[in-house]
Design an enzyme around this catalytic site. Sequence first.
Site, mmCIF file in Angstrom:
data_model
loop_
_atom_site.group_PDB
_atom_site.id
_atom_site.type_symbol
_atom_site.label_atom_id
_atom_site.label_comp_id
_atom_site.label_asym_id
_atom_site.label_seq_id
_atom_site.Cartn_x
_atom_site.Cartn_y
_atom_site.Cartn_z
ATOM 1 N N ILE A 1 51.644 44.067 24.293
ATOM 2 C CA ILE A 1 52.664 43.269 23.509
ATOM 3 C C ILE A 1 52.449 43.819 22.041
ATOM 4 O O ILE A 1 53.677 44.153 21.556
ATOM 5 C CB ILE A 1 52.350 41.981 23.629
ATOM 6 C CG1 ILE A 1 52.412 41.276 25.165
ATOM 7 C CG2 ILE A 1 53.000 40.982 22.529
ATOM 8 C CD1 ILE A 1 52.053 39.595 25.119
ATOM 9 N N VAL B 1 39.812 43.170 13.600
ATOM 10 C CA VAL B 1 40.271 41.785 12.999
ATOM 11 C C VAL B 1 38.955 40.523 13.207
ATOM 12 O O VAL B 1 39.289 39.710 12.318
ATOM 13 C CB VAL B 1 41.399 41.119 14.018
ATOM 14 C CG1 VAL B 1 42.594 42.070 13.851
ATOM 15 C CG2 VAL B 1 41.041 40.811 15.386
ATOM 16 N N SER C 1 48.617 48.658 22.174
ATOM 17 C CA SER C 1 48.916 48.809 23.429
ATOM 18 C C SER C 1 49.852 47.320 24.036
ATOM 19 O O SER C 1 49.844 46.674 23.101
ATOM 20 C CB SER C 1 47.518 48.934 24.382
ATOM 21 O OG SER C 1 46.807 47.685 24.181
ATOM 22 N N TYR D 1 38.973 31.858 26.783
ATOM 23 C CA TYR D 1 40.565 32.411 26.184
ATOM 24 C C TYR D 1 41.442 31.230 25.798
ATOM 25 O O TYR D 1 42.406 31.256 24.924
ATOM 26 C CB TYR D 1 41.118 33.417 27.134
ATOM 27 C CG TYR D 1 42.473 34.017 26.987
ATOM 28 C CD1 TYR D 1 42.463 35.023 26.009
ATOM 29 C CD2 TYR D 1 43.729 33.463 27.307
ATOM 30 C CE1 TYR D 1 43.510 35.893 26.025
ATOM 31 C CE2 TYR D 1 44.926 34.063 27.123
ATOM 32 C CZ TYR D 1 44.881 35.305 26.189
ATOM 33 O OH TYR D 1 46.100 35.946 25.997
HETATM 34 N N1 CAA Z 1 44.146 30.910 38.803
HETATM 35 C C1 CAA Z 1 44.180 30.601 40.358
HETATM 36 N N2 CAA Z 1 43.233 30.851 41.198
HETATM 37 C C2 CAA Z 1 42.263 31.628 40.495
HETATM 38 C C3 CAA Z 1 42.338 32.334 39.287
HETATM 39 C C4 CAA Z 1 43.361 31.854 38.309
HETATM 40 N N3 CAA Z 1 43.522 32.086 37.130
HETATM 41 N N4 CAA Z 1 41.278 32.996 39.105
HETATM 42 C C5 CAA Z 1 40.576 33.279 40.102
HETATM 43 N N5 CAA Z 1 41.125 32.271 41.202
HETATM 44 C C6 CAA Z 1 40.669 32.173 42.119
HETATM 45 C C7 CAA Z 1 40.822 33.246 43.211
HETATM 46 O O1 CAA Z 1 42.133 33.398 43.751
HETATM 47 C C8 CAA Z 1 39.883 32.916 44.517
HETATM 48 O O2 CAA Z 1 40.319 32.060 45.140
HETATM 49 P P1 CAA Z 1 39.921 32.135 46.976
HETATM 50 O O3 CAA Z 1 38.383 31.732 46.996
HETATM 51 O O4 CAA Z 1 40.960 31.308 47.569
HETATM 52 O O5 CAA Z 1 40.197 33.765 47.219
HETATM 53 C C9 CAA Z 1 38.921 32.595 43.591
HETATM 54 O O6 CAA Z 1 39.432 31.527 42.294
HETATM 55 C C10 CAA Z 1 37.653 32.980 43.456
HETATM 56 O O7 CAA Z 1 38.000 34.151 42.752
HETATM 57 P P2 CAA Z 1 37.226 35.573 42.580
HETATM 58 O O8 CAA Z 1 37.076 35.845 44.273
HETATM 59 O O9 CAA Z 1 38.217 36.536 41.879
HETATM 60 O O10 CAA Z 1 36.043 35.166 41.948
HETATM 61 P P3 CAA Z 1 35.100 36.295 41.176
HETATM 62 O O11 CAA Z 1 33.605 35.590 40.493
HETATM 63 O O12 CAA Z 1 34.768 37.497 41.527
HETATM 64 O O13 CAA Z 1 36.146 36.380 39.732
HETATM 65 C C11 CAA Z 1 37.392 35.829 37.698
HETATM 66 C C12 CAA Z 1 36.163 35.459 38.800
HETATM 67 C C13 CAA Z 1 36.359 36.682 36.842
HETATM 68 C C14 CAA Z 1 37.471 34.523 36.972
HETATM 69 C C15 CAA Z 1 38.353 36.640 38.335
HETATM 70 O O14 CAA Z 1 39.053 35.567 39.346
HETATM 71 C C16 CAA Z 1 39.324 36.686 37.387
HETATM 72 O O15 CAA Z 1 39.505 37.623 36.758
HETATM 73 N N6 CAA Z 1 40.485 35.573 37.419
HETATM 74 C C17 CAA Z 1 41.746 35.743 36.555
HETATM 75 C C18 CAA Z 1 41.860 34.936 35.357
HETATM 76 C C19 CAA Z 1 43.129 34.774 34.901
HETATM 77 O O16 CAA Z 1 44.077 34.498 35.208
HETATM 78 N N7 CAA Z 1 43.362 35.746 33.863
HETATM 79 C C20 CAA Z 1 44.480 36.124 33.018
HETATM 80 C C21 CAA Z 1 44.595 37.171 32.091
HETATM 81 S S1 CAA Z 1 46.044 37.491 31.622
HETATM 82 C C22 CAA Z 1 45.996 36.795 29.971
HETATM 83 O O17 CAA Z 1 44.945 36.211 29.755
HETATM 84 C C23 CAA Z 1 47.149 36.658 29.313
HETATM 85 C C24 CAA Z 1 47.723 35.402 29.051
HETATM 86 O O18 CAA Z 1 48.024 34.979 27.700
HETATM 87 C C25 CAA Z 1 48.027 34.419 30.141
#
Ligand code: CAA
Length: 255
Positions: A21, A69, A19, A163
């Site tokens: 990349i 892996v 899946s 991560y």
């Molecule tokens: N950057 C900036 N702000 C973020 C953030 C991020 N990565 N992740 C969460 N926040 C912020 C949310 O926007 C939210 O802000 P507000 O209070 O202003 O609404 C606050 O943090 C709380 O977030 P949630 O309401 O979502 O809190 P939760 O407890 O329900 O979930 C979490 C927490 C599991 C960390 C969820 O926010 C999440 O999944 N965040 C994304 C993390 C992310 O960026 N992952 C990238 C995946 S892609 C990848 O990993 C590939 C790569 O190489 C980059």
Amino acid sequence: MAASSRLISRLTLVTGGGSGIGRAVCQRFATEGASVIVADRNEESANQTLELLSRDHKGQDHMALGVDVSSKDSVEKLVTSIQCRYFQPASVCVNAAGITQDEFLLKMEEEDFDKVIDVNLKGTFLLTQAVSKALVSAGSAKGSIITVGSIVGKVGNVGQVNYSASKAGVEGLTRTAAKELSKFGIRCNCVLPGFITTPMTDKVPEKVIDKLTSMIPMGRMGEPAEVADACAFLASDDSRYITGVSIEVAGGLFI
Ligand code: CAA
């Protein structure tokens, strides 16, 4: 982009090939003439990628295999199966297997930290070691190992302490492997994707995606094929004097 044939007869192992990349890398490499071994923990999705390759690149000798892996045993079995089937080791390896288990630092369980390190960092170590051992013992003249780090390994990302640590580790591992393996004709380089449209980013809440996208100078998320293009360059002779580098494919994020 016009198809070229820079990778003809390059036997290429792609982990995480089922899946995202990894799948895009398989497709790109097959387009350039490589024989591709699609490896994935999910054998069904590896087979689906294989079907796409068989449909679009008839006459090339691709295969699909299951692998975990994070298990030395499983990785060694994979490398042995390749040797048995092709009578040579893979000369190109793209370590695209990776997982997330996002949570804020204050709430993260130890188990979720370990899981991500085991797949992303230890998995890259096990694969890189097994593939390079096979190349060295076969006396192969050249090899190219490509690791997949992440822009967040450099700059961090809210919710990704596990991560981002694993991906920073992958970059360090790659540079050291490049230093140690150059004398055997094996190059090691890293790609650093930014936010790319994949099943991994599908899990990210929409409000967070909006926040992240607004920070990208190019104003959009990337496509898996855009990362695959960088991998194809690093696998090909176009990068023959390049080792130990990291190429950001992130739309200018964090410049
Ligand atoms: N950057 C900036 N702000 C973020 C953030 C991020 N990565 N992740 C969460 N926040 C912020 C949310 O926007 C939210 O802000 P507000 O209070 O202003 O609404 C606050 O943090 C709380 O977030 P949630 O309401 O979502 O809190 P939760 O407890 O329900 O979930 C979490 C927490 C599991 C960390 C969820 O926010 C999440 O999944 N965040 C994304 C993390 C992310 O960026 N992952 C990238 C995946 S892609 C990848 O990993 C590939 C790569 O190489 C980059």
